[in-house]
Design an enzyme around this catalytic site. Structure first.
Site, PDB file in Angstrom:
ATOM      1  N   SER A   1      46.024   2.381 -57.792  1.00  0.00           N
ATOM      2  CA  SER A   1      45.241   1.108 -57.665  1.00  0.00           C
ATOM      3  C   SER A   1      46.377   0.086 -57.064  1.00  0.00           C
ATOM      4  O   SER A   1      46.200  -0.743 -56.444  1.00  0.00           O
ATOM      5  CB  SER A   1      44.548   0.712 -59.084  1.00  0.00           C
ATOM      6  OG  SER A   1      45.640   0.761 -59.892  1.00  0.00           O
TER       7      SER A   1
ATOM      8  N   ASP B   1      42.213  -9.123 -65.185  1.00  0.00           N
ATOM      9  CA  ASP B   1      41.992  -7.853 -66.209  1.00  0.00           C
ATOM     10  C   ASP B   1      43.314  -7.835 -67.093  1.00  0.00           C
ATOM     11  O   ASP B   1      43.238  -6.921 -68.023  1.00  0.00           O
ATOM     12  CB  ASP B   1      41.609  -6.735 -65.567  1.00  0.00           C
ATOM     13  CG  ASP B   1      42.665  -6.027 -64.441  1.00  0.00           C
ATOM     14  OD1 ASP B   1      43.779  -6.861 -64.125  1.00  0.00           O
ATOM     15  OD2 ASP B   1      42.434  -5.008 -64.166  1.00  0.00           O
TER      16      ASP B   1
ATOM     17  N   HIS C   1      46.060  -5.132 -63.891  1.00  0.00           N
ATOM     18  CA  HIS C   1      46.573  -4.898 -62.321  1.00  0.00           C
ATOM     19  C   HIS C   1      47.275  -6.203 -61.784  1.00  0.00           C
ATOM     20  O   HIS C   1      47.181  -7.200 -62.373  1.00  0.00           O
ATOM     21  CB  HIS C   1      45.487  -4.617 -61.391  1.00  0.00           C
ATOM     22  CG  HIS C   1      44.765  -3.716 -61.718  1.00  0.00           C
ATOM     23  ND1 HIS C   1      43.710  -3.052 -62.646  1.00  0.00           N
ATOM     24  CD2 HIS C   1      44.986  -2.116 -61.449  1.00  0.00           C
ATOM     25  CE1 HIS C   1      43.365  -2.101 -62.760  1.00  0.00           C
ATOM     26  NE2 HIS C   1      44.272  -1.278 -62.052  1.00  0.00           N
TER      27      HIS C   1
END
Length: 306
Positions: A84, A247, A250
């Site tokens: 990611s 979040d 990330h």
């Protein structure tokens, strides 16, 4: 106490995986830690999952295109593989992704356009990167490939030897395609604030071990290496509100900006543009074929070609 035996047993005890590659309990628990400690880690993992959630979804922004076309000439081919972070999850715009920022930085340094191709997938473990390679067109030949992976290997309890073995195979496959390779090692999981103690410290320990294994494997295979925990980890620790996305797991747009800036010297070194790299960057033990720095006035040919 037989410390060797304890160390080996510890590799298989008390590691609790997260779901969807987002967060979880990570670490190694000594054989004498006891069931109570393991229970504590499980509770902390569940709490971290609840706190982090999935506010960013599971799809990164598509940032693939040719950057800085106005420079003219044949574009430098930049490939991004991994998880990611490589995909840019957390960036709010395509220009804020890691790939886009690396493409723009490379283009400005070379005075050449750069075509970005992102094969990285949110949630990927190292074992999934070969499939990313297989998804590429058969004749595609990147000039440089950036690989960032490892965080999900930590949270999903993947043995280090398996992760590093596959990483080595990926590097070999990329070099067979004619690409120079830059590996960003596993980030510092201990920088993630939603992970409480002792979970955070255990996560930092296992991530550091994986990063060291990745560095050794990559350098031996002829890749350039950027130790992300060294070059950008301190920024995430001291400025978490700025560097992390909503979040708190990330990178944010600023986090990607800082990460891309930190990785750029090794990308340029891989392309033959620079010959010295700063702290936290490592030159390959197996030197790539000698190339001349790209000529900004050359309108045809791959980077480094005459």
């Amino acid at each position: 106490m037989n410390t060797t035996k304890t160390s080996e047993e510890a590799k298989w005890l008390g590691m609790v995986a997260a779901t969807a590659g987002v967060a979880g309990a990570v670490g190694v628990v000594g054989a004498a830690a006891g069931a109570g400690f393991v229970t504590l880690l499980k509770r902390q993992a569940a709490h971290a999952r609840d706190v982090i959630g999935k506010p960013l979804g599971e799809e990164a922004i598509d940032a693939d295109k040719v950057y800085k076309k106005t420079y003219g000439g044949t574009p430098v081919e930049l490939l991004i593989l991994g998880d990611s972070i490589a995909a840019g999850l957390g960036a709010e715009t395509r220009s804020g992704t890691l790939g886009a920022r690396l493409a723009k930085g490379t283009a400005k340094a070379l005075l050449r356009p750069v075509r970005l191709r992102t094969a990285a997938v949110v949630g990927a473990e190292t074992s999934m990167v070969p499939a990313q390679l297989e998804s590429l067109p058969e004749g595609y030949r990147p000039d440089v490939a950036v690989v960032i992976v490892g965080g999900n290997d930590v949270t999903h309890r993947v043995p280090q030897k398996d992760s590093t073995r596959v990483l080595g195979e990926v590097i070999d496959a990329l070099r067979e395609r004619g690409a120079e390779v830059v590996v960003g090692t596993c980030p510092d999981v201990g920088a993630v604030r939603p992970l409480p103690q002792p979970l955070r410290s255990l996560g930092r320990r296992i991530a550091k071990q994986l990063a060291e294994g990745q560095r050794e494997t990559a350098l031996a295979r002829g890749a350039h290496v950027v130790s992300l925990s060294e070059v950008v980890g301190p920024f995430f620790i001291t400025n978490p509100d700025e560097m992390f996305a909503i979040d708190h797991f990330h990178p944010s747009a600023m986090g990607y900006k800082r990460t891309a800036k930190a990785m750029l010297p090794s990308v340029l070194a891989a392309l033959g543009q620079v010959h010295q790299v700063p702290f936290g960057h490592h030159l390959p033990e197996l030197p790539p074929e000698a190339t001349e720095p790209p000529d900004p006035d050359t309108n045809t040919g791959r980077v480094g070609s005459s």
